[in-house]
Design a protein around this motif. Structure first.
Motif, PDB file in Angstrom:
ATOM      1  N   SER A 186     -56.822 -37.130 -15.911  1.00  0.00           N
ATOM      2  CA  SER A 186     -55.939 -36.673 -16.975  1.00  0.00           C
ATOM      3  C   SER A 186     -56.758 -36.205 -18.172  1.00  0.00           C
ATOM      4  O   SER A 186     -57.871 -36.685 -18.406  1.00  0.00           O
ATOM      5  N   ARG A 187     -56.196 -35.242 -18.923  1.00  0.00           N
ATOM      6  CA  ARG A 187     -56.874 -34.755 -20.125  1.00  0.00           C
ATOM      7  C   ARG A 187     -56.984 -35.856 -21.175  1.00  0.00           C
ATOM      8  O   ARG A 187     -58.015 -36.034 -21.810  1.00  0.00           O
ATOM      9  N   ASP A 188     -55.904 -36.610 -21.339  1.00  0.00           N
ATOM     10  CA  ASP A 188     -55.877 -37.702 -22.316  1.00  0.00           C
ATOM     11  C   ASP A 188     -56.121 -39.033 -21.623  1.00  0.00           C
ATOM     12  O   ASP A 188     -56.148 -39.125 -20.390  1.00  0.00           O
ATOM     13  N   LEU A 189     -56.270 -40.089 -22.399  1.00  0.00           N
ATOM     14  CA  LEU A 189     -56.439 -41.419 -21.841  1.00  0.00           C
ATOM     15  C   LEU A 189     -55.181 -41.798 -21.066  1.00  0.00           C
ATOM     16  O   LEU A 189     -54.056 -41.582 -21.530  1.00  0.00           O
ATOM     17  N   GLY A 190     -55.350 -42.359 -19.863  1.00  0.00           N
ATOM     18  CA  GLY A 190     -54.181 -42.701 -19.063  1.00  0.00           C
ATOM     19  C   GLY A 190     -54.546 -43.510 -17.842  1.00  0.00           C
ATOM     20  O   GLY A 190     -55.724 -43.779 -17.566  1.00  0.00           O
ATOM     21  N   PRO A 191     -53.524 -43.902 -17.059  1.00  0.00           N
ATOM     22  CA  PRO A 191     -53.749 -44.759 -15.876  1.00  0.00           C
ATOM     23  C   PRO A 191     -54.677 -44.134 -14.845  1.00  0.00           C
ATOM     24  O   PRO A 191     -55.369 -44.853 -14.117  1.00  0.00           O
ATOM     25  N   SER A 192     -54.696 -42.796 -14.753  1.00  0.00           N
ATOM     26  CA  SER A 192     -55.546 -42.155 -13.739  1.00  0.00           C
ATOM     27  C   SER A 192     -57.030 -42.365 -14.021  1.00  0.00           C
ATOM     28  O   SER A 192     -57.858 -42.180 -13.120  1.00  0.00           O
ATOM     29  N   ASP A 193     -57.376 -42.756 -15.246  1.00  0.00           N
ATOM     30  CA  ASP A 193     -58.791 -42.970 -15.565  1.00  0.00           C
ATOM     31  C   ASP A 193     -59.385 -44.088 -14.702  1.00  0.00           C
ATOM     32  O   ASP A 193     -60.562 -44.050 -14.343  1.00  0.00           O
ATOM     33  N   TRP A 194     -58.568 -45.104 -14.381  1.00  0.00           N
ATOM     34  CA  TRP A 194     -59.074 -46.210 -13.561  1.00  0.00           C
ATOM     35  C   TRP A 194     -59.453 -45.724 -12.167  1.00  0.00           C
ATOM     36  O   TRP A 194     -60.559 -45.992 -11.673  1.00  0.00           O
ATOM     37  N   ASN A 241     -76.537 -42.824  -3.107  1.00  0.00           N
ATOM     38  CA  ASN A 241     -77.819 -43.304  -3.631  1.00  0.00           C
ATOM     39  C   ASN A 241     -78.343 -42.387  -4.737  1.00  0.00           C
ATOM     40  O   ASN A 241     -79.482 -41.897  -4.691  1.00  0.00           O
ATOM     41  N   VAL A 242     -77.497 -42.139  -5.728  1.00  0.00           N
ATOM     42  CA  VAL A 242     -77.785 -41.182  -6.800  1.00  0.00           C
ATOM     43  C   VAL A 242     -78.799 -41.743  -7.796  1.00  0.00           C
ATOM     44  O   VAL A 242     -78.750 -42.914  -8.162  1.00  0.00           O
ATOM     45  N   ASP A 243     -79.728 -40.874  -8.241  1.00  0.00           N
ATOM     46  CA  ASP A 243     -80.709 -41.242  -9.271  1.00  0.00           C
ATOM     47  C   ASP A 243     -80.211 -40.906 -10.672  1.00  0.00           C
ATOM     48  O   ASP A 243     -80.470 -41.634 -11.633  1.00  0.00           O
ATOM     49  N   VAL A 244     -79.535 -39.749 -10.791  1.00  0.00           N
ATOM     50  CA  VAL A 244     -79.128 -39.218 -12.088  1.00  0.00           C
ATOM     51  C   VAL A 244     -77.642 -38.905 -12.043  1.00  0.00           C
ATOM     52  O   VAL A 244     -77.180 -38.167 -11.174  1.00  0.00           O
ATOM     53  N   VAL A 245     -76.865 -39.476 -12.968  1.00  0.00           N
ATOM     54  CA  VAL A 245     -75.456 -39.126 -13.106  1.00  0.00           C
ATOM     55  C   VAL A 245     -75.300 -38.378 -14.427  1.00  0.00           C
ATOM     56  O   VAL A 245     -75.630 -38.895 -15.487  1.00  0.00           O
ATOM     57  N   HIS A 246     -74.847 -37.142 -14.319  1.00  0.00           N
ATOM     58  CA  HIS A 246     -74.808 -36.227 -15.473  1.00  0.00           C
ATOM     59  C   HIS A 246     -73.350 -35.903 -15.775  1.00  0.00           C
ATOM     60  O   HIS A 246     -72.686 -35.198 -15.023  1.00  0.00           O
ATOM     61  N   GLY A 247     -72.831 -36.434 -16.868  1.00  0.00           N
ATOM     62  CA  GLY A 247     -71.450 -36.217 -17.267  1.00  0.00           C
ATOM     63  C   GLY A 247     -71.321 -35.036 -18.206  1.00  0.00           C
ATOM     64  O   GLY A 247     -72.126 -34.871 -19.122  1.00  0.00           O
ATOM     65  N   HIS A 248     -70.291 -34.219 -17.977  1.00  0.00           N
ATOM     66  CA  HIS A 248     -70.071 -33.013 -18.770  1.00  0.00           C
ATOM     67  C   HIS A 248     -68.696 -33.074 -19.428  1.00  0.00           C
ATOM     68  O   HIS A 248     -67.684 -33.315 -18.772  1.00  0.00           O
ATOM     69  N   GLY A 249     -68.660 -32.812 -20.748  1.00  0.00           N
ATOM     70  CA  GLY A 249     -67.412 -32.906 -21.475  1.00  0.00           C
ATOM     71  C   GLY A 249     -67.045 -34.356 -21.734  1.00  0.00           C
ATOM     72  O   GLY A 249     -67.638 -35.292 -21.178  1.00  0.00           O
ATOM     73  N   SER A 250     -66.036 -34.565 -22.588  1.00  0.00           N
ATOM     74  CA  SER A 250     -65.696 -35.925 -23.016  1.00  0.00           C
ATOM     75  C   SER A 250     -65.327 -36.829 -21.848  1.00  0.00           C
ATOM     76  O   SER A 250     -65.824 -37.954 -21.725  1.00  0.00           O
ATOM     77  N   LYS A 251     -64.445 -36.337 -20.978  1.00  0.00           N
ATOM     78  CA  LYS A 251     -63.966 -37.204 -19.892  1.00  0.00           C
ATOM     79  C   LYS A 251     -65.041 -37.400 -18.819  1.00  0.00           C
ATOM     80  O   LYS A 251     -65.275 -38.530 -18.376  1.00  0.00           O
ATOM     81  N   GLY A 252     -65.692 -36.332 -18.389  1.00  0.00           N
ATOM     82  CA  GLY A 252     -66.772 -36.484 -17.416  1.00  0.00           C
ATOM     83  C   GLY A 252     -67.894 -37.348 -17.948  1.00  0.00           C
ATOM     84  O   GLY A 252     -68.468 -38.164 -17.216  1.00  0.00           O
ATOM     85  N   GLY A 253     -68.203 -37.180 -19.227  1.00  0.00           N
ATOM     86  CA  GLY A 253     -69.241 -37.999 -19.843  1.00  0.00           C
ATOM     87  C   GLY A 253     -68.871 -39.469 -19.895  1.00  0.00           C
ATOM     88  O   GLY A 253     -69.723 -40.344 -19.730  1.00  0.00           O
ATOM     89  N   ALA A 254     -67.586 -39.748 -20.106  1.00  0.00           N
ATOM     90  CA  ALA A 254     -67.146 -41.143 -20.150  1.00  0.00           C
ATOM     91  C   ALA A 254     -67.283 -41.800 -18.787  1.00  0.00           C
ATOM     92  O   ALA A 254     -67.830 -42.901 -18.663  1.00  0.00           O
ATOM     93  N   TYR A 255     -66.802 -41.129 -17.731  1.00  0.00           N
ATOM     94  CA  TYR A 255     -66.918 -41.708 -16.390  1.00  0.00           C
ATOM     95  C   TYR A 255     -68.380 -41.958 -16.025  1.00  0.00           C
ATOM     96  O   TYR A 255     -68.737 -43.009 -15.490  1.00  0.00           O
TER      97      TYR A 255
END
Length: 379
Positions: free
Chosen positions: A68-76, A90-104
């Protein structure tokens, strides 16, 4: 050395999507194992086609999950999906893009290298608004879980420091880049095309049709020029939440027959439709459309916002104030009245973009930053 890299983003649209696609492809071409997680409900057929092709190209593939664009149940559930992907691959680097991708990426990244590129996102908000206060407070909390901050522009870096905090992780500025094919000439349309056929107009806008992009300012500037006897035509390419408001504004100002609204188009197809591109944004990070138009050699007028001045470099003084229809009208008139000067400025910008804003240089900078951040963790 080869890395296993997972890029996490929300909506596969716009400059953020292009950045992730270009970066993932180039990293994969250099021997890294790369994957992408993206939202399943946005982007339409175009994004679906690109992501399907990438799924076959990338060693770690592409998966989509509802975000979801905003905070919500789908975030879980989205966070759990990212966590499972990180463990399984077996990932070495997790690269988040944008607010939501960066949060996850940072919440479930564990002991992997956690990288964040804001792409504007929360940085467009102000702490003086309730929504802005929430998002910028969350950004401050997540900053403590970030190993590497990668900003597309010095402007974005400085905005983060002013609005959020001084990052404790490694901070690097790596500009977006464009590819060799984007420097090929664009064949312009015939301005005298038959009725019903696409024709070239005096002005061109490409972007999301919303207030932040300053489309209303451009319409006011066209109306101002008409009041002084100058009847210009314009093609406004894109879609967005404020499209109806802008069309009503054009009708109210008597510009209905002067403005064409073709909807969303590929950038290079759109470039053929205007003599002069206008970027009247009120806020930006480091917009791809400016890089793409510059690479194609299209003359353009842009506002002095975000990292646009970093693209224009020595010609940044040509940029105009955002939100000023009179200044925009004057700049449009000056550019159309002196096409030789406009073409010379476009040629300088094209050369600068070719030298400093390539996909190869962007990928070099990102991979070097990963290596430096991993080296700091090993000390």
């Amino acid at each position: 050395m080869p890395r296993a890299i997972l890029h996490v983003m929300r909506s596969p649209v716009g400059g953020l999507f292009r950045h992730v696609v270009d970066l993932a492809r180039e990293q994969s071409a250099r021997g890294h194992r790369v994957g992408i997680v993206a939202d399943a409900s946005t982007g339409g057929e175009r994004a679906a086609g690109i992501l399907t092709a990438l799924d076959a190209e990338l060693a770690l593939g592409v998966t989509r999950v509802a975000m979801s664009r905003d905070l919500g149940p789908s975030d879980w559930s989205a966070g759990r999906h990212v966590a499972r992907r990180l463990a399984a691959m077996n990932v070495d680097v997790v690269h988040g893009h944008g607010s939501k991708g960066g949060a996850y990426a940072r919440l479930v990244g564990g002991d992997r290298l956690k990288v964040y590129t804001p792409h504007g996102g929360s940085l467009h908000y102000s702490r003086r608004t309730p929504v802005g206060l929430v998002y910028l407070t969350l950004e401050r909390l997540l900053a403590a879980r970030t190993d590497l901050f990668l900003f597309e522009s010095a402007f974005g870096r400085d905005a983060f420091r002013a609005k959020v905090c001084e990052p404790k992780g490694l901070v690097k500025v790596v500009h977006n880049g464009v590819g060799p094919a984007e420097f090929e000439p664009v064949a312009r349309l015939d301005a005298t095309a038959a009725p019903g056929a696409a024709a070239m107009t005096d002005l061109l806008f490409i972007g999301e049709l919303r207030h932040l992009k300053g489309v209303d300012v451009l319409i006011d500037a066209i109306a101002e020029l008409r009041r002084h006897g100058r009847r210009l035509t314009a093609t406004l390419v894109g879609a967005g939440p404020d499209a109806g408001l802008f069309q009503d504004q054009a009708e109210r100002l008597g510009l209905t027959g002067s403005i064409i609204w073709p909807g969303a188009l590929p950038a290079r197809e759109a470039f053929a439709r205007g003599r002069l591109m206008v970027v009247p944004s009120r806020a930006e990070s480091l917009p791809y459309v400016v890089l793409e138009a510059g690479a194609a050699g299209l003359p353009q007028i842009a506002t002095a916002v975000g990292g646009i001045g970093e693209i224009f470099g020595p010609d940044a003084g040509l940029l105009i104030r955002p939100g000023d229809a009179l200044a925009l009208a004057a700049a449009i008139a000056a550019s159309l009245d002196d096409p030789a000067a406009a073409e010379a400025s476009a040629a300088r910008l094209r050369e600068r973009i070719g030298r400093e804003f390539s996909i190869a240089a962007m990928t070099d900078g990102v991979l070097a930053a990963y290596d430096e951040a991993l080296g700091r963790r090993a000390v």
